[in-house]
Design a protein around this motif. Sequence first.
Motif, PDB file in Angstrom:
ATOM      1  N   ALA A 123       0.865  -1.187   0.000  1.00 21.31           N
ATOM      2  CA  ALA A 123       0.000   0.000   0.000  1.00 21.31           C
ATOM      3  C   ALA A 123       0.899   1.233   0.000  1.00 21.31           C
ATOM      4  O   ALA A 123       1.933   1.258   0.654  1.00 21.31           O
ATOM      5  N   TYR A 124       0.491   2.221  -0.768  1.00 20.10           N
ATOM      6  CA  TYR A 124       1.228   3.485  -0.818  1.00 20.10           C
ATOM      7  C   TYR A 124       0.315   4.565  -1.369  1.00 20.10           C
ATOM      8  O   TYR A 124      -0.773   4.282  -1.849  1.00 20.10           O
ATOM      9  N   SER A 125       0.756   5.803  -1.278  1.00 18.24           N
ATOM     10  CA  SER A 125      -0.031   6.906  -1.827  1.00 18.24           C
ATOM     11  C   SER A 125       0.878   7.841  -2.625  1.00 18.24           C
ATOM     12  O   SER A 125       2.083   7.898  -2.398  1.00 18.24           O
ATOM     13  N   LYS A 165      -4.453   6.850  -3.454  1.00 19.24           N
ATOM     14  CA  LYS A 165      -4.071   5.759  -2.568  1.00 19.24           C
ATOM     15  C   LYS A 165      -4.176   4.447  -3.322  1.00 19.24           C
ATOM     16  O   LYS A 165      -5.232   4.125  -3.859  1.00 19.24           O
TER      17      LYS A 165
END
Length: 115
Positions: free
Chosen positions: A94-96, A110
């Motif tokens: 997960a990253y943004s 996101k």
Amino acid sequence: MNRSKSGQRGGMMLVLILVGLLAYIGVLGAQVFPTYMEFQSIQKAVKKAAAEGNSVAEVRLIYEKATAVEDIKSVQPKDLEVVKQGDRWVAKFAYSKEIHLFGPAYLVMKYAGSS
């Protein structure tokens, strides 16, 4: 029928505003598209690494090789959450990404995925 000069200016102003808005949306799309393409590359690399790896270290190593080939910068091997589920390895991430719009406004994208 004669149009008044103020009516012509109002119509021209509306056209200019619409053209400006469409140009801004195009520029924004040009900034969003590469982040989505990188997400697709990450997803593909994670699936491959989880399918071929036999340990946490091996899954991360396979993913690391893919990051070099695909030029992935957003998710590093250490960022992967690698767990064993049954008889297979599952890698999650997960990253943004932030894209500056104007002044203090940002568009935050996101992304999250797993193998």
